[in-house]
Design a protein around this motif. Sequence first.
Motif, PDB file in Angstrom:
ATOM      1  N   PRO A 116       7.272  14.602   8.101  1.00 34.77           N
ATOM      2  CA  PRO A 116       6.974  13.231   9.051  1.00 34.77           C
ATOM      3  C   PRO A 116       6.708  14.010  10.475  1.00 34.77           C
ATOM      4  N   GLY A 117       5.586  13.855  10.968  1.00 34.06           N
ATOM      5  CA  GLY A 117       5.398  14.720  12.095  1.00 34.06           C
ATOM      6  C   GLY A 117       4.130  15.464  12.202  1.00 34.06           C
ATOM      7  N   THR A 118       3.403  15.638  11.058  1.00 30.04           N
ATOM      8  CA  THR A 118       2.114  16.504  10.699  1.00 30.04           C
ATOM      9  C   THR A 118       1.450  15.739  10.313  1.00 30.04           C
ATOM     10  N   ALA A 119      -0.170  16.478  10.097  1.00 31.14           N
ATOM     11  CA  ALA A 119      -1.610  15.509  10.135  1.00 31.14           C
ATOM     12  C   ALA A 119      -1.238  14.852   8.340  1.00 31.14           C
ATOM     13  N   GLY A 120      -0.602  15.697   7.136  1.00 27.02           N
ATOM     14  CA  GLY A 120      -0.661  15.305   6.132  1.00 27.02           C
ATOM     15  C   GLY A 120       0.451  14.113   6.291  1.00 27.02           C
ATOM     16  N   TRP A 121       1.311  14.190   6.687  1.00 28.57           N
ATOM     17  CA  TRP A 121       2.456  12.932   6.572  1.00 28.57           C
ATOM     18  C   TRP A 121       1.577  11.210   7.240  1.00 28.57           C
ATOM     19  N   VAL A 148       6.654   0.615   6.236  1.00 23.82           N
ATOM     20  CA  VAL A 148       7.877   0.700   6.117  1.00 23.82           C
ATOM     21  C   VAL A 148       7.890   2.282   5.945  1.00 23.82           C
ATOM     22  N   ARG A 149       8.625   3.273   6.144  1.00 27.38           N
ATOM     23  CA  ARG A 149       9.588   4.913   5.944  1.00 27.38           C
ATOM     24  C   ARG A 149       9.617   4.494   4.655  1.00 27.38           C
ATOM     25  N   LYS A 150       9.747   5.650   4.127  1.00 30.07           N
ATOM     26  CA  LYS A 150      10.805   6.141   3.578  1.00 30.07           C
ATOM     27  C   LYS A 150      11.164   7.157   2.371  1.00 30.07           C
ATOM     28  N   THR A 151      12.061   7.375   2.184  1.00 32.87           N
ATOM     29  CA  THR A 151      12.569   8.963   1.669  1.00 32.87           C
ATOM     30  C   THR A 151      12.840   9.202  -0.346  1.00 32.87           C
ATOM     31  N   GLU A 152      12.580   7.853  -0.564  1.00 31.88           N
ATOM     32  CA  GLU A 152      12.445   7.966  -2.079  1.00 31.88           C
ATOM     33  C   GLU A 152      10.785   7.401  -3.014  1.00 31.88           C
ATOM     34  N   VAL A 168       1.150  -1.414   0.265  1.00 27.95           N
ATOM     35  CA  VAL A 168      -0.185   0.102   0.131  1.00 27.95           C
ATOM     36  C   VAL A 168       0.818   1.377   0.288  1.00 27.95           C
ATOM     37  N   VAL A 169       0.682   1.952  -0.997  1.00 26.44           N
ATOM     38  CA  VAL A 169       1.548   3.049  -1.018  1.00 26.44           C
ATOM     39  C   VAL A 169       1.482   4.053  -1.227  1.00 26.44           C
ATOM     40  N   ASP A 170       2.110   5.329   0.357  1.00 23.69           N
ATOM     41  CA  ASP A 170       1.810   6.147   0.382  1.00 23.69           C
ATOM     42  C   ASP A 170       0.153   6.842   0.802  1.00 23.69           C
ATOM     43  N   VAL A 171      -0.775   6.067   1.297  1.00 19.27           N
ATOM     44  CA  VAL A 171      -1.918   6.159   1.461  1.00 19.27           C
ATOM     45  C   VAL A 171      -1.952   7.335   3.122  1.00 19.27           C
ATOM     46  N   GLN A 172      -1.003   8.569   2.361  1.00 19.41           N
ATOM     47  CA  GLN A 172      -1.338   8.915   3.718  1.00 19.41           C
ATOM     48  C   GLN A 172      -2.425  10.922   3.160  1.00 19.41           C
ATOM     49  N   SER A 173      -2.833  10.453   4.593  1.00 19.63           N
ATOM     50  CA  SER A 173      -3.924  11.976   4.708  1.00 19.63           C
ATOM     51  C   SER A 173      -3.529  13.204   3.424  1.00 19.63           C
ATOM     52  N   ALA A 174      -1.977  13.819   3.238  1.00 18.68           N
ATOM     53  CA  ALA A 174      -2.178  14.793   2.984  1.00 18.68           C
ATOM     54  C   ALA A 174      -2.797  14.460   0.782  1.00 18.68           C
ATOM     55  N   ASP A 223       8.551  10.114   4.199  1.00 18.44           N
ATOM     56  CA  ASP A 223       8.548  10.969   4.670  1.00 18.44           C
ATOM     57  C   ASP A 223       9.287  12.312   3.592  1.00 18.44           C
ATOM     58  N   GLY A 224       8.141  13.265   4.008  1.00 20.86           N
ATOM     59  CA  GLY A 224       8.872  13.915   3.270  1.00 20.86           C
ATOM     60  C   GLY A 224       9.478  14.865   3.629  1.00 20.86           C
ATOM     61  N   GLU A 225      10.249  15.699   2.604  1.00 16.57           N
ATOM     62  CA  GLU A 225      11.141  17.303   2.994  1.00 16.57           C
ATOM     63  C   GLU A 225      10.610  18.397   3.698  1.00 16.57           C
ATOM     64  N   PRO A 226      11.577  19.131   4.688  1.00 17.50           N
ATOM     65  CA  PRO A 226      10.584  19.779   5.956  1.00 17.50           C
ATOM     66  C   PRO A 226       9.430  20.456   5.580  1.00 17.50           C
TER      67      PRO A 226
END
Length: 198
Positions: free
Chosen positions: A67-72, A87-91, A14-20, A58-61
């Motif tokens: 990370p840590g925001t509601a959208g994340w 699994v957290r990722k940056t790419e 399940v890829v990046d089904v994040q609130s944002a 994990d998006g850039e600041p």
Amino acid sequence: MTDAQLRPVQALLVVDVQSAFVSGGEAVPDAARVLDRTRDLLARARAAGALVVHLQNDGEPGTVDEPGTAGWELHLPVTPGAREHVVRKTEDDGFADTPLDALLDDAGVTELTVCGVLSEMCVAATARAALDRGHRVVLPHDAHATYDIPAAPGISDTVPHAMSSRAAEWALGDEVEIVPHAAAVPFTAPTGAVHQAG
């Protein structure tokens, strides 16, 4: 390939089904459909004892998925256990510098399905990386989505999101199994070791 020809897969990514990306004003246009299909895939994968891996970017600041925001936050509930992991990722590629490869190998997974967002970015990159590692990859057409591609003066008008998603599928080549409906993807339990989610 038609839905009726599918054989079971042993894992769901399940890829990046994040609130944002799937809620609020910045959600992908087909967020409701992707969420509905992902919930169904999750329920059936869990019931079958398949391996479930939620990828979380994990998006850039300052980005919507910092990370840590509601959208994340992952938008759908996770059921942590031996067969379900985050699994957290940056790419874009979910295998890059993550334990995803080891999780699949340890569980004995050779066949998997991929869903989520964004079609031409993290979904495609992760599917391609899985193919490169010799996995059978099933990509349900109705279980991934992206945004419209904005118009570029002198290059093109706006490219509708549905066309971008379809082009992303096509660009994966003939090794990926693109199927019309997520509801037709069957699951089975892998035969390898299980590990408790950390």
